[in-house]
Scaffold this motif. Sequence first.
Motif: not given
Length: 246
Positions: A110-136
Amino acid sequence: MSSMQLRTLAFALSMVLAGAATAQEGGGRTRFILAASWQPAFCQTNQKKAECASQTGERSDATNFSLHGLWPMKQDYCGVSAEQKAADKDGKWNELPEVTLSAEAKSALAKAMPGTQSGLERHEWVKHGTCTKMSAEDYFGVGIHLVDALNASAVRDLFAANIGKTVKADAIKAAFDKSFGPGASDRVKMSCRRAGSVRVISELTIGLSEDAGTASAKSAVLADLIQGAGKTSFGCDEGVVDAAGF
């Protein structure tokens, strides 16, 4: 060994050394991009977003870079349903599944990514994070660690010391090379946007090596990840470091 064999061996050795020198000069290969936003500039053209309406000059993102994302190269929406992909592309981020994170990780994000207030972390995970071998948890942990390292550098200090002023590309490149080693600036691209009649610096995208795609990158040295990436053009040649507020 005959003179012919010696000449052949010497030629082969020279070719190996030449190849190594060329590889070193050209750098490695960019496998990931760290996208770091200057939030006040983003908010100039996105004033209705929750994170922009709530921004103040005292909040961390007024004087530090914010995490936009950690992007694997040439991959997106891995194993994502058509419905989720469509919702993401339509900007309906709050309709995407909630990202499962520990309380500690949520607070740090929440501090590093203010966009979490608009759901940015959901977008980043669905579009980009899913293409890594890491957990969220690990994916966002790496992003937070890397943007924190950027904010502990001469690059952030340069921006914070010049809020409201124009900063040229050469000064930013010098700050990157000072903090992350000679040639680090060759792995960085700067983006600018118009806010009225002013061109403001909106984002830095930083090339990283493949080692950025593992959970161990939560303790990696940012300079090493940058130095292992390929080169790119710098982009925007100058812009204003925008202050918080409209």
